[in-house]
Structures are given as C-alpha cells and as structure tokens.
Enzyme design. Sequence first.
Site, short mmCIF file in Angstrom:
data_model
loop_
_atom_site.label_atom_id
_atom_site.label_comp_id
_atom_site.label_asym_id
_atom_site.label_seq_id
_atom_site.Cartn_x
_atom_site.Cartn_y
_atom_site.Cartn_z
N THR A 136 -4.42 0.65 -3.10
CA THR A 136 -5.07 1.90 -3.47
C THR A 136 -5.23 1.91 -4.98
O THR A 136 -4.27 1.62 -5.70
CB THR A 136 -4.22 3.10 -3.00
OG1 THR A 136 -4.13 3.04 -1.57
CG2 THR A 136 -4.85 4.41 -3.41
N LYS A 166 2.00 4.79 -1.16
CA LYS A 166 1.44 6.00 -1.78
C LYS A 166 1.99 7.18 -0.99
O LYS A 166 2.51 7.00 0.12
CB LYS A 166 -0.09 5.99 -1.76
CG LYS A 166 -0.72 5.75 -0.39
CD LYS A 166 -2.22 5.62 -0.49
CE LYS A 166 -2.85 5.22 0.85
NZ LYS A 166 -4.31 5.04 0.75
N ASP A 201 0.83 -1.21 0.00
CA ASP A 201 0.00 0.00 0.00
C ASP A 201 0.86 1.26 0.00
O ASP A 201 0.59 2.21 0.73
CB ASP A 201 -0.95 0.02 1.20
CG ASP A 201 -2.08 1.03 1.02
OD1 ASP A 201 -2.38 1.39 -0.14
OD2 ASP A 201 -2.66 1.47 2.03
#
Length: 377
Positions: A211, A178, A176
């Site tokens: 995401t 980001k 994940d």
Amino acid sequence: PHSTRTRPALDLHSSLALDLHASLALEPSSTLARAWSVTRRWAVTRGNALPLWAVGILVGDRYSDNTRLVGRPIPDCCQTDTRPIPCRPHTAPLRATLRLVGRLLAICDSPFVLKLVTTYSNKRQIFFLTEVAMGGELFSYLRRKGSLGESQAALYTAMVACAFEHCHARGIVHRDLKPENLLFAKNGYLKLVDFGFAKMITDRSWTLCGTPDYLAPEIISNKGHNHCVDWWTLGVLLYEMVTGEPPFAAASQDVTYRKIMAGAFPRLDDKQFNKSAHCQSIMVSLLALNPSKRLGSKSVLKEGSTEVLSHPFFGGIDWAKLKAQTLKMPYVPRIRSDSDLSNFDQYESELGDAEQWDSYLTDESQAALDQVFGSIA
C-alpha cells in the site's frame, strides 16, 4: 486524518482482497451477502463449537476484481457441479494465488493471526473456513479516535510484532500491513488478516506490492526486499496510531514515494506531537532507510523479532500475559450477537459493486444458488 476509506494496495500481479469480513459489511445489498446471512451456522470443529465463517471465493475476472463471497459452514456444493456464477477462462493465476494463501495461512497458528480452520473446493469455488473477528477494523477505530495514547499504541504494536514473529519464523513475509488489515476480536485483541501479498521469502523478492503509504524504500527502488519490509510497515503503523496520519502522507503517490525515499517525516519529539524518547527511538529504528540497519533486520529471523520485542518502548508489557491474551484491553468492541456487523463501516461508494455482481446472475445461476443456499426471498 483517516478521511478516506481505503488506500488501495498496489496490484501489478494477481492478488485477492481477502479481508472478507469487511467485504461483507460493504455489500449488504448483494445477493451473495444476503445468501451468506441466512445460511450462517455454528460449525463444530475438533469437538468444540466455534463461531466460524465458511468463505467461498468465486474465482472471477482478475481485472475487474469479480471476487465475492458466499458462506456455508459445510459446503454441500463441493460434492456437486453447481455453477452459481460464470467464471472466466483466465483464472489460473487466481487459483494459484488462492492455493498459496491457503498454504500460508495453514501453517500459521498464532492468536494474533486470523486462523484458517480448513479449506474446501469444487470445480468453480474455493472455500476458506476461518474463525471470526467481529470487532471491526483498526482503521475504523482510529478514524473515530483520531489518535491513540502511547500505552495503547504500544499494546497494538506489540500484537502485530508477535504476529510477525510467528510468520517470520515460518519464512512468511506479510507485505501489506495497514490498519485496514487488523481486525478486533471480541476480547479487544488484534488479528492480522489479508495474506494476499504474503510470500515465503528465503532470500529476496522483487515484487512491487503493498500500500503506497506503507511501502518500504527497498520496494520502491526495486532493490529486492525480505522480512525487513514488515518491520518498516510496523513503524508506519505505530506512527499513524500515535499521530493520526501516516508519516509520509501527501497529496499524491509520487510525493509520498519521494518522501519515503528521503526518509522525510515529522519527528515525534517536537512540540507538535511531544512523544516520549522511547517512542521516538523505536520509530526512527523501524523507519531506517537502510534495511540492514533497521530494527529487526537480523539475518536470523528469530533474533530479529527478539530485537524488536526487547525495545524499551515495550518495557511495560507483560509478554506472557499478552500472548496468553489475559491482559485487559483499553478497548473492547461491543458485539451484540455472533452475526453483528455493526462494527464494520458501510460505504455507499461500494454499493455499485453489489449491483454489478448481481448482474452476473442469470435465471439459471439464481436457481442454482437457491438450490444450494435455499431461497432468500
């Protein structure tokens, strides 16, 4: 670019938003955030005074995300049966997730991963004692800057690559990455946070998580994935840093997924972006649709990381100084005090969560809170 606050992570399984530094900044009016602000202390660990947060996860309703934060460096309430917030009966999956996150963080000891010092628990709460990173999110910094130069982007990409190298050597896949999950320390170096989707993967996993803008094609196609998904997200991150927006950004998630599966993104060597050949090369190599051909895909994890770190794009970086964090950073956040939250954005749309959370407090539970944390009046 960066016009919206979040790109919410897909959550078809139990998970937690463990980016609790940002949660504090988003909930300045909540009772628990105020309780945290008046009970923060310096903790002494291994003979050294370190600025630490004791993060208490109140295990709540997995479907309405009633997981919020309280803090106390030495949680006395672990020795008592205080019940500040009512819990729901179906919290076993969340507890299991928390235990897993705690185990994964416990085996990580990298300057580029937010450090977990220790954990505590009682019948109602699980506490994470972590170091602090008060410089704010990379997301917020990118929103102010628009985009970054290649040399600065290379430094930040290298830091994340070092974090992944450390995690992959221990069999951990983050899944994940980001800008929202990268926090600035006071020296301007980045730390990887939020291990809510992280997992020990020895072969493959089939969990649909991540995401949307950063999902690897093998996750979307549900063909099974491994550590290669992290290198894909690194390519997406680098692209977003040097251009100002993710490579597969679209008006809807469906269009984004189709663009990802087709590998359709604007190249960086055209007149619009005019990036260097090395930047374009590493981008194409990290965003290879076939994970077996992706940069970093070596089956021996250490060799995969070496393959990424040795790319010519990082040719100007002194790796020894970077890992020792002695290189001067192009951006150092301004932090006025140990409790300064000014580097974290506040969003009015999130304030409703604080009101909803406060609605769970009965007179009895408020009295218990005051007994544990002291009155916040």
